[in-house]
Design a protein around this motif. Structure first.
Motif, PDB file in Angstrom:
ATOM      1  N   UNK A   1       0.816  -1.214   0.000  1.00  0.00           N
ATOM      2  CA  UNK A   1       0.000   0.000   0.000  1.00  0.00           C
ATOM      3  C   UNK A   1       0.849   1.264   0.000  1.00  0.00           C
TER       4      UNK A   1
ATOM      5  N   UNK B   1      -0.170   3.986  -2.594  1.00  0.00           N
ATOM      6  CA  UNK B   1      -0.456   5.359  -2.167  1.00  0.00           C
ATOM      7  C   UNK B   1       0.632   6.320  -2.617  1.00  0.00           C
TER       8      UNK B   1
ATOM      9  N   UNK C   1      -9.104  -2.566  -0.728  1.00  0.00           N
ATOM     10  CA  UNK C   1      -8.030  -1.633  -1.072  1.00  0.00           C
ATOM     11  C   UNK C   1      -8.445  -0.539  -2.033  1.00  0.00           C
TER      12      UNK C   1
ATOM     13  N   UNK D   1     -10.157   2.307  -1.928  1.00  0.00           N
ATOM     14  CA  UNK D   1      -9.976   3.740  -1.605  1.00  0.00           C
ATOM     15  C   UNK D   1      -8.514   4.160  -1.719  1.00  0.00           C
ATOM     16  N   UNK D   2      -7.604   3.268  -1.308  1.00  0.00           N
ATOM     17  CA  UNK D   2      -6.180   3.573  -1.412  1.00  0.00           C
ATOM     18  C   UNK D   2      -5.741   3.588  -2.874  1.00  0.00           C
TER      19      UNK D   2
ATOM     20  N   UNK E   1      -6.890   6.733  -4.622  1.00  0.00           N
ATOM     21  CA  UNK E   1      -6.254   7.968  -4.148  1.00  0.00           C
ATOM     22  C   UNK E   1      -4.771   7.996  -4.508  1.00  0.00           C
TER      23      UNK E   1
ATOM     24  N   UNK F   1     -19.249   7.787  -1.336  1.00  0.00           N
ATOM     25  CA  UNK F   1     -18.131   7.842  -2.277  1.00  0.00           C
ATOM     26  C   UNK F   1     -16.966   6.931  -1.883  1.00  0.00           C
ATOM     27  N   UNK F   2     -16.215   6.533  -2.902  1.00  0.00           N
ATOM     28  CA  UNK F   2     -14.939   5.847  -2.712  1.00  0.00           C
ATOM     29  C   UNK F   2     -13.811   6.870  -2.726  1.00  0.00           C
ATOM     30  N   UNK F   3     -13.936   7.863  -3.587  1.00  0.00           N
ATOM     31  CA  UNK F   3     -12.944   8.943  -3.652  1.00  0.00           C
ATOM     32  C   UNK F   3     -13.528  10.130  -4.409  1.00  0.00           C
ATOM     33  N   UNK F   4     -12.948  11.301  -4.146  1.00  0.00           N
ATOM     34  CA  UNK F   4     -13.396  12.564  -4.728  1.00  0.00           C
ATOM     35  C   UNK F   4     -12.408  13.014  -5.813  1.00  0.00           C
TER      36      UNK F   4
END
Lengths: 221, 216
Positions: B88, B92, B127, B129-130, B133, B161-164
Motif C-alpha cells: 500500500x 499510495x 483496497x 480507496x487507497x 487515491x 463515495x470511494x474517492x473525490x
C-alpha cells in the motif's frame, strides 16, 4: 546462549483471554495462522475484538471464529469473501468497523512503531472522513488516522528459528510482519522450525525480539 | 464481440512498457487477457506481488501465492513479493501507473462510488480507496447504463463515495470520457455510435470537443 521460545499450543493458549483485542493476519485464506486459530477455539476464548484484513472464507481461517460465534467486533477492510460474516453483520451479531486496507496497514505501523498517528489522503470526502480531524500540510489535505494496537497478535511464518526470527513465503506475508510489531503479546506459528543460527540474518523478515512464543504450525490447506 | 470484451480491449491499450498496473475484480480482471504482446506490463496485486502471471495448473498450485481475489496465481520471471504495508506504500505513493476498477456510479466531478450500497451491499472497501487515491491514473471500466437502462455516469454520485475527483478515464461500450479537472470530455466514440446517442444515454453534462477520436 540464545534461548528457545518454542512451546506447546496449550502453553501458548494459556496466555490468552476472552475479550482480548487480537490481530489476525491473512488475505482471504493466504497466510492465516490456522493452527493458532484452532487453538483459540479449543481453548474456548470468546468475545474477541478482532483486527484483520478480512474474515477468510466460510469455515476456514478467521471464518472458523465467525462460525463459532467467537467475535463480537471486527476492524477490517472487507468481508465479501465470507457470506457467513456478511449475514452475521447484517443480523447485528458481529459489529464491524471498516477501514481502508492501506489505512489499516498504516495504523498498525503507527501502533507498532511508536508513532502517534498517520496522515493519509485515502478516504477524503468519503464516509471514512467522518469524525476525524483533517489536517493540511503544504496545501494538501489528509485525514488523521490513529494508531492500532492489540493485546495479542497471532502470526503465521514459513520458516522460523526457535527464538522467533522468521521468513514468510510469497503472498502469505501480507499482514503478518506489520501485525507482529503492534501487539503486547506475539505468538508465532511456523511451518518449519529450525535451530537458532540456521536462518541467514539478511533474509529474516521479522526480528525474533518481537515474538514471545513459537508454536509448530502447518502449511496452508 | 460483447460489450465487456470491447471495453477491456480498449482499456488494455492505455499501457506502455514497464507500467505497473493493478486490476480490480470483475471486468477489470479481463483486461489482462488483451494487453498487446509488444507492451511489457507488470501486474500488481495489492495482497503483495508485482509480476502475476495467471492461474497455475493443478500440479503447480501454491496456496501461498494468490491474487487479490484469493485465487492461486503464478509469478513471471522478474516478479517480487512483499507485505501489505509495502504494497500500500507502493499504491499510495504513486508507484502504480494504473488502477482499473468497476463502478456503481461515477460523476462529472470525477467522483467514484463503488464500495457500498447502504442496506444492500455491505462488503467493505478493501483496497479500493487507497488505489484510487494513490495510483497515477484511475481508469473506470463500466457498462454505460445499468440493468434498467439508467445512466451510470451522473451529474453527482448518490451513493457513499470511494474517492473525490479521482477518476481520470471512464471506458464504456459507447465511448471514452476523460475527467480533465473541470468536467467529462468525450474523447472517443465506439464505431457507429453518435455524439447524440451518448448525450441521450448520459445523465452527466459532457464537454464535446471539435475532434473526437475512435475507440478502435
Amino acid at each position: 546462549m540464545a534461548k528457545s521460545k518454542v512451546v506447546s499450543i496449550d502453553e501458548a493458549m494459556s496466555h490468552l483471554f476472552s475479550g482480548m483485542r487480537i490481530m489476525i493476519p491473512g488475505f482471504v485464506n493466504c497466510g492465516v495462522p490456522e493452527t493458532l486459530i484452532k487453538g483459540i477455539i479449543s481453548a474456548g476464548y470468546t468475545d474477541l475484538d478482532v483486527i484483520s484484513n478480512n474474515t477468510s472464507v466460510q469455515g476456514r481461517g478467521i471464518g472458523r471464529l465467525v462460525h463459532e460465534n467467537r467475535i463480537k467486533h471486527i476492524t477490517c477492510s472487507h468481508i465479501g469473501s465470507n457470506k457467513e460474516t456478511m449475514a452475521k453483520v447484517v443480523a447485528g451479531e458481529i459489529n464491524v468497523t471498516f477501514t481502508p486496507q492501506g489505512t489499516l496497514c498504516e495504523r498498525m505501523r503507527a501502533g507498532g512503531a511508536g508513532i502517534g498517528g498517520v496522515l493519509t489522503p485515502t478516504g477524503l470526502g468519503t464516509p471514512m472522513q467522518e469524525g476525524k480531524p483533517v489536517i493540511e500540510v503544504d496545501g494538501k489535505q489528509y485525514i488523521l488516522e490513529k494508531p492500532l494496537h492489540a493485546d495479542v497478535a497471532i502470526i503465521h511464518a514459513w520458516k522460523a528459528d526457535k527464538m522467533g526470527n522468521c521468513i514468510y513465503h510469497h503472498t502469505a506475508k501480507n499482514f503478518n510482519p506489520i501485525m507482529a510489531t503492534a501487539a503486547d503479546l506475539v505468538i508465532l506459528e511456523a511451518e518449519e522450525i529450525v535451530e537458532i543460527g540456521e536462518l541467514e540474518p539478511d533474509y529474516i523478515m521479522t526480528p525474533g525480539c518481537l515474538v514471545d512464543y513459537v508454536v509448530q504450525g502447518c502449511p496452508a490447506e | 464481440m460483447d460489450a465487456k470484451e470491447f471495453i477491456v480491449r480498449r482499456t488494455a491499450k492505455f499501457f506502455k512498457d514497464g507500467d505497473v498496473v493493478n486490476l480490480g475484480i470483475g471486468m477489470p480482471t479481463m483486461v489482462a487477457n488483451y494487453i498487446p504482446e509488444d507492451v511489457d506490463v507488470w501486474l500488481d496485486t495489492e495482497n503483495g506481488a508485482i509480476g502475476l502471471n495467471g492461474e497455475p495448473d493443478a500440479e503447480h498450485t501454491d496456496l501461498d501465492l494468490v491474487d487479490a481475489t484469493g485465487v492461486p496465481s503464478t509469478l513471471r520471471t522478474g516478479a517480487c513479493c512483499f507485505d501489505s504495508f509495502t504494497s500500500f506504500g507502493l499504491i499510495r505513493g504513486g508507484h502504480v501507473a494504473f488502477t482499473i476498477l468497476g463502478a456503481f456510479e461515477v460523476d462529472q466531478e470525477g467522483n467514484l462510488a463503488n464500495w457500498t450500497v447502504p442496506g444492500k451491499i455491505t462488503v467493505g472497501m478493501g483496497g479500493a480507496m487507497d488505489l484510487v487515491s494513490g495510483a497515477r491514473q484511475v481508469l473506470i471500466t463500466t457498462l454505460h447504463t445499468d440493468k434498467n437502462g439508467n445512466s451510470k455516469i451522473l451529474k453527482k454520485c448518490r451513493l457513499p463515495l470511494t474517492a473525490v475527483h479521482a477518476v481520470d478515464y471512464i471506458i464504456t461500450e459507447l465511448c471514452v470520457l476523460h475527467y480533465n479537472g473541470e468536467g467529462l470530455v468525450l474523447e472517443e466514440l465506439a464505431p457507429g455510435v453518435t455524439v447524440e446517442e451518448v448525450i441521450a444515454k448520459t445523465e452527466a453534462d459532457l464537454i464535446i470537443p471539435e475532434q473526437i477520436g475512435s475507440m478502435v
